[in-house]
Design an enzyme around this catalytic site. Structure first.
Site, mmCIF file in Angstrom:
data_model
loop_
_atom_site.group_PDB
_atom_site.id
_atom_site.type_symbol
_atom_site.label_atom_id
_atom_site.label_comp_id
_atom_site.label_asym_id
_atom_site.label_seq_id
_atom_site.Cartn_x
_atom_site.Cartn_y
_atom_site.Cartn_z
ATOM 1 N N GLY A 268 -4.746 8.749 -1.650
ATOM 2 C CA GLY A 268 -3.785 9.358 -0.725
ATOM 3 C C GLY A 268 -2.593 9.890 -1.523
ATOM 4 O O GLY A 268 -2.500 9.707 -2.729
ATOM 5 N N SER A 271 3.952 7.584 -3.437
ATOM 6 C CA SER A 271 4.417 7.027 -4.713
ATOM 7 C C SER A 271 3.377 6.117 -5.356
ATOM 8 O O SER A 271 3.150 6.201 -6.568
ATOM 9 C CB SER A 271 5.707 6.238 -4.456
ATOM 10 O OG SER A 271 5.536 5.422 -3.302
ATOM 11 N N VAL A 272 2.700 5.297 -4.574
ATOM 12 C CA VAL A 272 1.739 4.369 -5.198
ATOM 13 C C VAL A 272 0.595 5.159 -5.822
ATOM 14 O O VAL A 272 0.207 4.917 -6.970
ATOM 15 C CB VAL A 272 1.189 3.354 -4.175
ATOM 16 C CG1 VAL A 272 0.073 2.534 -4.815
ATOM 17 C CG2 VAL A 272 2.302 2.474 -3.661
ATOM 18 N N GLU A 293 -9.055 14.464 -1.034
ATOM 19 C CA GLU A 293 -8.638 15.363 0.051
ATOM 20 C C GLU A 293 -7.522 16.226 -0.518
ATOM 21 O O GLU A 293 -7.564 17.428 -0.504
ATOM 22 C CB GLU A 293 -8.130 14.465 1.175
ATOM 23 C CG GLU A 293 -7.804 15.088 2.479
ATOM 24 C CD GLU A 293 -7.211 13.994 3.362
ATOM 25 O OE1 GLU A 293 -7.997 13.326 4.047
ATOM 26 O OE2 GLU A 293 -5.976 13.811 3.349
ATOM 27 N N GLY A 387 -6.967 11.794 6.709
ATOM 28 C CA GLY A 387 -8.351 11.569 6.293
ATOM 29 C C GLY A 387 -8.628 10.116 5.957
ATOM 30 O O GLY A 387 -9.734 9.781 5.522
HETATM 31 C C1 LIG Z 1 1.448 5.078 5.516
HETATM 32 C C2 LIG Z 1 2.346 6.153 4.955
HETATM 33 C C3 LIG Z 1 3.326 6.641 5.977
HETATM 34 C C4 LIG Z 1 3.067 5.564 3.748
HETATM 35 O O1 LIG Z 1 3.792 6.579 3.163
HETATM 36 P P1 LIG Z 1 4.388 6.377 1.647
HETATM 37 O O2 LIG Z 1 5.357 7.448 1.429
HETATM 38 O O3 LIG Z 1 3.283 6.212 0.681
HETATM 39 O O4 LIG Z 1 5.052 4.920 1.745
HETATM 40 P P2 LIG Z 1 6.554 4.456 1.977
HETATM 41 O O5 LIG Z 1 6.569 3.041 1.491
HETATM 42 O O6 LIG Z 1 7.480 5.440 1.365
HETATM 43 O O7 LIG Z 1 6.732 4.448 3.615
HETATM 44 C C5 LIG Z 1 7.072 5.599 4.291
HETATM 45 C C6 LIG Z 1 8.103 5.209 5.327
HETATM 46 O O8 LIG Z 1 7.579 4.185 6.197
HETATM 47 C C7 LIG Z 1 8.449 3.033 6.162
HETATM 48 N N1 LIG Z 1 7.595 1.837 6.214
HETATM 49 C C8 LIG Z 1 6.684 1.439 5.316
HETATM 50 N N2 LIG Z 1 6.095 0.308 5.735
HETATM 51 C C9 LIG Z 1 6.650 -0.007 6.946
HETATM 52 C C10 LIG Z 1 6.454 -1.053 7.899
HETATM 53 N N3 LIG Z 1 5.557 -2.040 7.706
HETATM 54 N N4 LIG Z 1 7.183 -1.044 9.050
HETATM 55 C C11 LIG Z 1 8.089 -0.075 9.266
HETATM 56 N N5 LIG Z 1 8.329 0.958 8.409
HETATM 57 C C12 LIG Z 1 7.612 0.975 7.252
HETATM 58 C C13 LIG Z 1 9.170 3.120 4.827
HETATM 59 O O9 LIG Z 1 10.367 2.363 4.884
HETATM 60 C C14 LIG Z 1 9.385 4.604 4.743
HETATM 61 O O10 LIG Z 1 10.424 4.910 5.631
HETATM 62 P P3 LIG Z 1 11.402 6.147 5.280
HETATM 63 O O11 LIG Z 1 10.502 7.351 5.099
HETATM 64 O O12 LIG Z 1 12.292 6.235 6.505
HETATM 65 O O13 LIG Z 1 12.097 5.746 3.995
HETATM 66 C C15 LIG Z 1 1.475 7.371 4.460
HETATM 67 O O14 LIG Z 1 0.623 6.918 3.419
HETATM 68 C C16 LIG Z 1 0.620 7.977 5.558
HETATM 69 O O15 LIG Z 1 1.100 8.761 6.377
HETATM 70 N N6 LIG Z 1 -0.703 7.588 5.601
HETATM 71 C C17 LIG Z 1 -1.618 8.056 6.635
HETATM 72 C C18 LIG Z 1 -2.366 9.304 6.204
HETATM 73 C C19 LIG Z 1 -3.322 9.025 5.045
HETATM 74 O O16 LIG Z 1 -3.473 7.910 4.593
HETATM 75 N N7 LIG Z 1 -4.022 10.086 4.605
HETATM 76 C C20 LIG Z 1 -5.038 9.960 3.574
HETATM 77 C C21 LIG Z 1 -4.856 10.753 2.332
HETATM 78 S S1 LIG Z 1 -3.351 11.697 2.188
#
Ligand SMILES: CC(C)(COP(=O)(O)OP(=O)(O)OC[C@H]1O[C@@H](n2cnc3c(N)ncnc32)[C@H](O)[C@@H]1OP(=O)(O)O)[C@@H](O)C(=O)NCCC(=O)NCCS
Ligand SMILES: CC(C)(COP(=O)(O)OP(=O)(O)OC[C@H]1O[C@@H](n2cnc3c(N)ncnc32)[C@H](O)[C@@H]1OP(=O)(O)O)[C@@H](O)C(=O)NCCC(=O)NCCS
Lengths: 502, 502
Positions: A268, A271-272, A293, A387
């Site tokens: 995906g 950052s990780v 993807e 995805g």
């Molecule tokens: C889950 C997802 C939102 C994480 O995004 P990320 O940028 O890697 O992770 P972050 O730790 O920066 O979290 C994003 C936001 O969610 C918040 N967050 C993370 N875990 C949380 C939790 N358990 N409860 C509430 N908020 C949470 C973070 O604080 C951050 O908030 P901000 O944007 O207001 O600072 C993102 O991976 C996603 O939309 N996934 C679904 C789509 C996907 O997986 N597609 C597949 C390939 S791209």
């Protein structure tokens, strides 16, 4: 000195269709369904959506907007601000549009990205009135050459009543030849062939997208640059998550279940993912094939480092630095990268056949391994499932990563019961946080719960999780719960600002 | 007059391997992993499990038991009663074993039925020590002819260190030729071909299962009859559900999305499924192809009625009446039915390509269309997810049926939040109860909730559902909830014996 368009529009039949974005925007009527190119801010039309949004500020009309995935501020944000979106499908990531979705002002369906084309093909959505597609060129045969993403553009071009092409003359010419357009026919007996992908790098389709030139009502000329995404430099925690993931993969190699080149990889964005790709430079894995993807900075870095030998996806998602060097880069990567429709890059048939390893980021995981990728607090949409379901259900190994806490420790990402389920524990093999990883394969739910709590939870939250599991086990069952306490951590957060139960 | 076995064992190399079930049972050691044939009580070994259970009453030992799906009382129940099962994978349906699973005495993983062979192939389970497979015959080339199910037998035979065959000489000889054994090779680039199924009735494999004769340590001779399943005659409610489902399909035909022969059909077992198949006799649909997992009485009835022209699955599940006439029946249906491994009948590649219509029964559905097929009250396992996930995620149309209430109205099958999620609303197209159906395609969550509440809920529960949704909407979000009340109906049931909130 007007540009000589015939260099870009190499089929005469299209030359007399050039219009301004403003004129094209007048063709859209209230209640229409539009299909726009665009995926993680690459390959989207840039002038048309702004022109449509401008119209929306003066006239009242609403449209249903289908895309590949997320569009940038000039599109998703400006159209949301102009209140011209009724329904949005299948994915978005814009803060302004997100707010309207969560306020119920925009209807939103976060459909599995590989399902959109099938629904359109079956006619369960209103048929598309207009397809608006960014192109790098129109070939001699009248095929449309995409730019930095393919997404759902082929099915949009195929089914829309009318087509508007936004020809981006600043798009690097190297895009031509980097796409592999393959369309499925209708599902049924003796109507559809197998998807002939057996090797990620082998083309199975055409470099351009077919379109009936009679449907092309206008061509807008643009020279807008691609839109960058923020590049999250790894911090201590994401670096630790990356190290834990790389050591899990190392264990799989040691156990003989994977080789040094692992298996085709999907990651995906975020950052990780970047920290993991970064860590792979020195992890000893080699001849890696990426079958993902989205192709992000880290994939380019690994090609440079000679670790990734080929990468396929449906779109780019690049930082400012990489957008600026794209013209030069693409020449370097031309025979190392291919873009396919999202229906194909994310297709269960392809994912199961290639035995892809998938890792994506979770918002929340529960002690039994169910995953919430989309809804904060179970109610408010962040982006969408994207995805992640296509890959989680069908991958050889399905990994979800998350920091063990969020909001400076006030939130535990591992909870008794996720407040929204995107992926059930049937589809989840490994959970990884900065604390460690839990391999759930071959474990029954109560065994999985112990491993997730002990290996993945932040120390501050471990005891209250152990207490919950112990109380739940007293009531018994295959998946023990204290149902009236299942969401108590979430309600504690809402009432007292922390999930820590004193 | 001892039977002339050479009629059944037509390869000399196997003739000297005949042993008693008791002797074969002595070969099993504590901690071994066994793979037994068997799926919805068809095609399972009958003498061996009983003999092993008998040993278990005298000696302490535990085994890990893999099957295709559920086994009958003589197997799943007797082995559970003898406390010799440590881990049970991937599906069961026996009340005694269910009780031990829910008491934590047996570890149980209800894996997607199409995933089991991939996990075995990848080595994420302990490797099989013994495969114990029921056969109707052993051919001249030493291939094993299955009986009333294929399930996971091919991968068990392929990977187990040792093999025990239970030759059932009372099995109808017509079984020979009704199977289509096709095995996938390892996943990867250029290692696995496409599954060559484009027409349900066209064979792609061999009539028998390959086995290395050197691995066959013993052949047990049995003449046990197949085990019947109860046939639930439709009651008023299941008949109404069936009528609602048939009228939905009729609407799809009218809308031009389906033809008179619909699309290949998958149906779960149980009373509603039988009522639907029953209703199809007079519904005007014709030339139906069944591409399911389990073939039950209703399928045979529709072949007789000339409505179903071909039926494929991985197992039979028949009533007492049909078991007794099986010998005669099979001769009649020989060229109308084929049995394939569950990895193939349930494969995403096949389901997506054929555009199968799937309907299965849910325990519980929530107002947003998420489905619980397995856990009563979110904690206690009923049977398992079975193949419902394989079909729900990949079908052209995914339908879940349920009576709107259970336990004489004390339970509403439609709740604010399912207490366990097996299928997320991304995978669920239509919900059907005796009250009516809700077509969720193209709807955002809050639109879907209104339709499910108004069309599908029992009148007694409608108002409290409307009240919940209204209160939830005040807090906003893409999927509104009042999290602290999400499971309040379940806790009300636990405390006051009813979900009705006075
Ligand atoms: C889950 C997802 C939102 C994480 O995004 P990320 O940028 O890697 O992770 P972050 O730790 O920066 O979290 C994003 C936001 O969610 C918040 N967050 C993370 N875990 C949380 C939790 N358990 N409860 C509430 N908020 C949470 C973070 O604080 C951050 O908030 P901000 O944007 O207001 O600072 C993102 O991976 C996603 O939309 N996934 C679904 C789509 C996907 O997986 N597609 C597949 C390939 S791209
Ligand atoms: C869900 C499932 C258990 C329903 O079984 P069914 O026989 O069709 O339906 P029934 O209405 O008879 O329900 C079975 C039992 O669950 C109980 N039940 C049904 N809904 C319930 C609910 N919402 N809450 C609590 N109990 C419920 C019934 O009272 C009945 O109990 P009993 O056996 O003690 O009388 C069954 O379909 C299943 O196991 N599905 C998962 C596997 C699957 O779908 N495989 C795919 C193809 S076979």
């Amino acid at each position: 000195m007007s540009t000589d368009l015939s260099k870009f529009i190499r089929n005469k039949a299209f030359l007399d269709k050039v219009v301004t974005a403003e004129e094209a925007a007048t063709w859209i009527e209230d209640g229409m369904t539009l299909g726009m190119s665009g995926f993680t801010l690459f390959g989207e039309p840039k002038l048309f959506p702004k022109a449509l949004a401008e119209r929306g500020k003066k006239e009242k009309f609403k449209i249903d907007l289908f895309t590949g995935a997320s569009m940038g501020p000039a599109a998703d944000q400006s159209m949301a601000e102009a209140d011209i979106i009724n329904l949005r499908v299948p994915y978005q990531g814009n803060p302004v549009q997100r707010k309207k979705i969560n306020a119920g002002e925009i209807f939103y369906i976060d459909q599995h990205l590989s399902h959109v084309a099938e629904s359109i093909r079956q006619g369960t959505y209103p048929s598309l009135d207009y397809a608006i597609i960014e192109a790098a060129a129109i070939t001699e045969d009248g095929d449309i050459i995409p730019t930095g993403s393919v997404g759902n553009s082929p099915i949009f071009l195929d089914t829309a009543k009318h087509v508007i092409i936004e020809l981006n003359i600043s798009a690097p010419p190297e895009y031509e030849g980097m796409h592999d357009i393959y369309m499925q026919s209708a599902a049924g007996e003796n109507t559809r062939e197998a998807i002939p992908i057996f090797e990620v790098s082998k083309r199975i389709g055409t470099p351009g997208m077919k379109v009936d030139s009679a449907k092309v009502r206008g061509i807008i000329i643009s020279s807008e640059p691609d839109i960058p995404s923020p590049l999250f430099e790894p911090n201590a925690e994401t670096q630790q998550i990356a190290d834990n993931l790389l050591s899990f993969l190392g264990e799989e190699v040691k156990a003989g279940r994977l080789t040094e080149s692992l298996a085709p990889l999907q990651s995906g964005v975020g950052s990780v993912a970047n920290a993991v790709l970064n860590g792979m430079k020195t992890s000893g894995f080699k001849d890696i094939v990426v079958a993902s993807e989205v192709l992000q900075d880290g994939v380019f870095d690994l090609i440079d480092a000679g670790v990734v030998k080929f990468a396929a996806g449906t779109a780019l998602s690049l930082s400012k630095k990489r957008v600026e060097s794209l013209g030069k880069d693409l020449a370097k990567y031309k025979d190392k990268i291919v873009f396919r429709p999202q229906e194909i890059s994310n297709h269960p048939e392809v994912i199961r056949r290639l035995g892809i390893i998938s890792f994506n980021t979770a918002l929340e995981v529960d002690i039994y391994g169910n995953v919430n990728s989309t809804h904060v607090g179970g109610t408010h949409m962040m982006n969408g499932i994207g995805g992640s379901g296509d890959f989680a259900r069908n991958a050889r190994i399905t990994i979800f990563v998350t920091q063990s806490t969020a909001k400076d420790g006030k939130i535990s990402a591992i909870v008794p019961f996720v407040a929204h389920v995107d992926h059930t524990n049937h589809d989840v093999d490994v959970i990884i946080t900065e604390q460690g990883y839990a391999d759930l394969r071959g474990l029954a739910p109560t065994q999985a719960a112990e491993r997730i709590i002990e290996n993945c939870m932040h120390p501050d939250y471990k005891q209250q999780a152990r207490d919950y599991l112990a109380a739940a086990k007293e009531r018994g069952g295959q998946t023990p719960h204290v149902l009236e306490k299942a969401f108590s951590w979430h309600t504690n957060l809402a009432e007292k600002g922390t999930m820590l139960i004193k």
